[in-house]
Scaffold this motif. Structure first.
Motif, PDB file in Angstrom:
ATOM      1  N   PRO A 151      -1.437  -3.428  -8.181  1.00 47.43           N
ATOM      2  CA  PRO A 151      -0.006  -3.352  -8.519  1.00 47.43           C
ATOM      3  C   PRO A 151       0.660  -2.092  -7.985  1.00 47.43           C
ATOM      4  O   PRO A 151       1.886  -2.054  -7.822  1.00 47.43           O
ATOM      5  CB  PRO A 151      -0.010  -3.365 -10.054  1.00 47.43           C
ATOM      6  CG  PRO A 151      -1.290  -4.041 -10.428  1.00 47.43           C
ATOM      7  CD  PRO A 151      -2.283  -3.618  -9.377  1.00 47.43           C
ATOM      8  N   SER A 152      -0.134  -1.050  -7.688  1.00 49.30           N
ATOM      9  CA  SER A 152       0.435   0.203  -7.182  1.00 49.30           C
ATOM     10  C   SER A 152       0.443   0.290  -5.659  1.00 49.30           C
ATOM     11  O   SER A 152       0.693   1.362  -5.107  1.00 49.30           O
ATOM     12  CB  SER A 152      -0.344   1.400  -7.754  1.00 49.30           C
ATOM     13  OG  SER A 152      -1.707   1.331  -7.374  1.00 49.30           O
ATOM     14  N   ALA A 153       0.204  -0.825  -4.981  1.00 48.53           N
ATOM     15  CA  ALA A 153       0.248  -0.824  -3.512  1.00 48.53           C
ATOM     16  C   ALA A 153       1.653  -0.458  -3.030  1.00 48.53           C
ATOM     17  O   ALA A 153       2.641  -0.767  -3.701  1.00 48.53           O
ATOM     18  CB  ALA A 153      -0.167  -2.181  -2.977  1.00 48.53           C
ATOM     19  N   PRO A 154       1.784   0.183  -1.864  1.00 48.19           N
ATOM     20  CA  PRO A 154       3.081   0.672  -1.383  1.00 48.19           C
ATOM     21  C   PRO A 154       4.117  -0.442  -1.222  1.00 48.19           C
ATOM     22  O   PRO A 154       3.856  -1.437  -0.526  1.00 48.19           O
ATOM     23  CB  PRO A 154       2.747   1.304  -0.028  1.00 48.19           C
ATOM     24  CG  PRO A 154       1.298   1.617  -0.098  1.00 48.19           C
ATOM     25  CD  PRO A 154       0.680   0.563  -0.967  1.00 48.19           C
ATOM     26  N   PRO A 155       5.299  -0.304  -1.830  1.00 50.13           N
ATOM     27  CA  PRO A 155       6.338  -1.348  -1.730  1.00 50.13           C
ATOM     28  C   PRO A 155       6.765  -1.633  -0.295  1.00 50.13           C
ATOM     29  O   PRO A 155       7.033  -2.794   0.060  1.00 50.13           O
ATOM     30  CB  PRO A 155       7.494  -0.768  -2.555  1.00 50.13           C
ATOM     31  CG  PRO A 155       6.852   0.191  -3.500  1.00 50.13           C
ATOM     32  CD  PRO A 155       5.696   0.773  -2.764  1.00 50.13           C
ATOM     33  N   ALA A 156       6.862  -0.601   0.538  1.00 48.72           N
ATOM     34  CA  ALA A 156       7.299  -0.824   1.919  1.00 48.72           C
ATOM     35  C   ALA A 156       6.310  -1.706   2.676  1.00 48.72           C
ATOM     36  O   ALA A 156       6.715  -2.584   3.454  1.00 48.72           O
ATOM     37  CB  ALA A 156       7.469   0.517   2.633  1.00 48.72           C
ATOM     38  N   GLN A 157       5.023  -1.486   2.439  1.00 53.05           N
ATOM     39  CA  GLN A 157       4.012  -2.302   3.112  1.00 53.05           C
ATOM     40  C   GLN A 157       4.007  -3.725   2.566  1.00 53.05           C
ATOM     41  O   GLN A 157       3.764  -4.683   3.311  1.00 53.05           O
ATOM     42  CB  GLN A 157       2.633  -1.658   2.943  1.00 53.05           C
ATOM     43  CG  GLN A 157       1.529  -2.307   3.764  1.00 53.05           C
ATOM     44  CD  GLN A 157       1.682  -2.102   5.259  1.00 53.05           C
ATOM     45  OE1 GLN A 157       2.630  -1.470   5.717  1.00 53.05           O
ATOM     46  NE2 GLN A 157       0.760  -2.668   6.023  1.00 53.05           N
ATOM     47  N   ARG A 158       4.313  -3.868   1.287  1.00 54.94           N
ATOM     48  CA  ARG A 158       4.464  -5.214   0.720  1.00 54.94           C
ATOM     49  C   ARG A 158       5.529  -5.998   1.493  1.00 54.94           C
ATOM     50  O   ARG A 158       5.320  -7.154   1.879  1.00 54.94           O
ATOM     51  CB  ARG A 158       4.897  -5.140  -0.748  1.00 54.94           C
ATOM     52  CG  ARG A 158       3.859  -4.705  -1.723  1.00 54.94           C
ATOM     53  CD  ARG A 158       4.464  -4.599  -3.129  1.00 54.94           C
ATOM     54  NE  ARG A 158       3.499  -4.136  -4.089  1.00 54.94           N
ATOM     55  CZ  ARG A 158       2.679  -4.945  -4.753  1.00 54.94           C
ATOM     56  NH1 ARG A 158       2.741  -6.237  -4.585  1.00 54.94           N
ATOM     57  NH2 ARG A 158       1.804  -4.431  -5.622  1.00 54.94           N
ATOM     58  N   THR A 159       6.667  -5.361   1.697  1.00 51.39           N
ATOM     59  CA  THR A 159       7.775  -6.019   2.382  1.00 51.39           C
ATOM     60  C   THR A 159       7.382  -6.425   3.794  1.00 51.39           C
ATOM     61  O   THR A 159       7.664  -7.550   4.232  1.00 51.39           O
ATOM     62  CB  THR A 159       8.988  -5.079   2.420  1.00 51.39           C
ATOM     63  OG1 THR A 159       9.369  -4.764   1.078  1.00 51.39           O
ATOM     64  CG2 THR A 159      10.164  -5.741   3.129  1.00 51.39           C
ATOM     65  N   LEU A 160       6.700  -5.532   4.522  1.00 50.07           N
ATOM     66  CA  LEU A 160       6.300  -5.831   5.895  1.00 50.07           C
ATOM     67  C   LEU A 160       5.343  -7.023   5.953  1.00 50.07           C
ATOM     68  O   LEU A 160       5.502  -7.919   6.792  1.00 50.07           O
ATOM     69  CB  LEU A 160       5.640  -4.607   6.520  1.00 50.07           C
ATOM     70  CG  LEU A 160       6.545  -3.423   6.871  1.00 50.07           C
ATOM     71  CD1 LEU A 160       5.705  -2.246   7.360  1.00 50.07           C
ATOM     72  CD2 LEU A 160       7.557  -3.835   7.948  1.00 50.07           C
ATOM     73  N   LEU A 161       4.372  -7.032   5.060  1.00 56.15           N
ATOM     74  CA  LEU A 161       3.381  -8.103   5.088  1.00 56.15           C
ATOM     75  C   LEU A 161       3.979  -9.443   4.653  1.00 56.15           C
ATOM     76  O   LEU A 161       3.664 -10.489   5.213  1.00 56.15           O
ATOM     77  CB  LEU A 161       2.185  -7.735   4.215  1.00 56.15           C
ATOM     78  CG  LEU A 161       1.286  -6.632   4.789  1.00 56.15           C
ATOM     79  CD1 LEU A 161       0.284  -6.146   3.746  1.00 56.15           C
ATOM     80  CD2 LEU A 161       0.551  -7.126   6.028  1.00 56.15           C
ATOM     81  N   GLU A 162       4.845  -9.412   3.657  1.00 58.67           N
ATOM     82  CA  GLU A 162       5.484 -10.654   3.213  1.00 58.67           C
ATOM     83  C   GLU A 162       6.408 -11.199   4.293  1.00 58.67           C
ATOM     84  O   GLU A 162       6.467 -12.421   4.519  1.00 58.67           O
ATOM     85  CB  GLU A 162       6.235 -10.415   1.910  1.00 58.67           C
ATOM     86  CG  GLU A 162       5.291 -10.228   0.723  1.00 58.67           C
ATOM     87  CD  GLU A 162       6.010  -9.864  -0.564  1.00 58.67           C
ATOM     88  OE1 GLU A 162       5.428 -10.111  -1.650  1.00 58.67           O
ATOM     89  OE2 GLU A 162       7.148  -9.354  -0.498  1.00 58.67           O
ATOM     90  N   LYS A 163       7.112 -10.317   5.005  1.00 58.56           N
ATOM     91  CA  LYS A 163       7.959 -10.775   6.112  1.00 58.56           C
ATOM     92  C   LYS A 163       7.127 -11.397   7.236  1.00 58.56           C
ATOM     93  O   LYS A 163       7.573 -12.316   7.919  1.00 58.56           O
ATOM     94  CB  LYS A 163       8.786  -9.613   6.658  1.00 58.56           C
ATOM     95  CG  LYS A 163       9.972  -9.227   5.788  1.00 58.56           C
ATOM     96  CD  LYS A 163      10.800  -8.133   6.445  1.00 58.56           C
ATOM     97  CE  LYS A 163      12.039  -7.796   5.604  1.00 58.56           C
ATOM     98  NZ  LYS A 163      12.845  -6.714   6.217  1.00 58.56           N
ATOM     99  N   ALA A 164       5.906 -10.896   7.413  1.00 56.39           N
ATOM    100  CA  ALA A 164       5.018 -11.432   8.444  1.00 56.39           C
ATOM    101  C   ALA A 164       4.368 -12.744   8.015  1.00 56.39           C
ATOM    102  O   ALA A 164       3.726 -13.408   8.833  1.00 56.39           O
ATOM    103  CB  ALA A 164       3.940 -10.409   8.781  1.00 56.39           C
TER     104      ALA A 164
END
Length: 252
Positions: free
Chosen positions: A130-143
């Motif tokens: 749950p503490s994974a970086p939000p910015a990286q979440r966005t990048l991976l979900e967009k991919a």
């Protein structure tokens, strides 16, 4: 015996009904050298399997709903986790790629995501903290990745295997093939369900006739309170390699 025949002979042991109701069937599989190394120094990828045992591994993938590796393997090998070596594989089921990646280090340009974008691979699922970086979440979900938050264990350095299996069961994954690397294999060896039973059902190890040396990486069992109790099912020679299949039995 052919690869499909060998696999059908060792992957048909039924789970107990209580286990079937709670989690997927789990097959743990990997290739190792004669001196029990699964990777080179620093986790460097080694091509240990010959073409015959590699084909067996890809056949095995068609027999599972999901295929799982850890982030170390995903970064070192950039795997596709598909069934490309199986003849006429388009007519066979492909497993769901699953990555254990607590802090979302998987790059959006990896083959799993570029294959999905090109419609040549299934959408990968990533399990993270749950503490994974939000910015990286966005990048991976967009991919194209689908992310699942699950609890961490071991002082926050690993993910809760049982919690992941609970999610996979809820999402319809009835069988899971676990391929590595070292940390994931060791975690599955050690993991137990809430009643203290192993969460691995079958173990299939390919042994290649080569030596890697002391700098190579092996499966670490030193930290496990218990290892697995095994019943030998079959040993088969596939090309240059020896493949050993065992059923995991409940601890005495």
């Amino acid at each position: 015996m052919s690869a499909p025949g060998f696999l059908h002979s060792v992957l048909t042991q039924p789970l107990q009904p209580s286990q079937c109701a709670r989690r997927p069937w789990v097959t743990l599989t990997y290739a190792q050298s004669l001196d029990a190394r699964i990777a080179g120094a620093g986790g460097k990828q080694l091509i240990l399997s010959g073409k015959e045992s590699m084909l067996m591994t890809h056949w095995m993938r068609t027999m599972h709903d999901g295929i799982l590796v850890g982030i170390g393997t995903a970064l070192n090998d950039n795997p596709q986790l598909n069934t490309r070596h199986v003849p006429n594989n388009t007519s066979l089921p492909a497993p769901r790629p699953i990555i254990l990646d607590p802090y979302l280090r998987l790059p959006p340009t990896c083959k799993l995501l570029t294959n999905y974008a090109a419609r040549t691979g299934r959408r990968p699922w990533i399990f993270c903290s749950p503490s994974a970086p939000p910015a990286q979440r966005t990048l991976l979900e967009k991919a194209g990745a689908v992310l699942f938050d699950i609890p961490t264990v071991l002082n926050g350095n690993g993910l809760d295997i049982q919690a992941m299996l609970d999610v996979l069961h809820e999402k319809g994954i009835k069988s899971l093939m676990v391929e590595g690397g070292q940390r994931v294999i060791s975690s599955f060896y050690a993991a137990r369900d809430t009643e203290g039973r192993p969460i691995v059902d079958a173990l299939i190890v390919t042994v290649a006739p080569t030596l890697v040396g002391a700098a190579g990486v092996g499966v670490a069992l030193d930290g496990a309170e218990k290892t697995l109790t095994l019943k030998h099912l079959r040993t088969e020679i596939m090309g240059k390699d020896t493949v050993v299949a065992c059923q995991v039995v409940a601890d005495a």
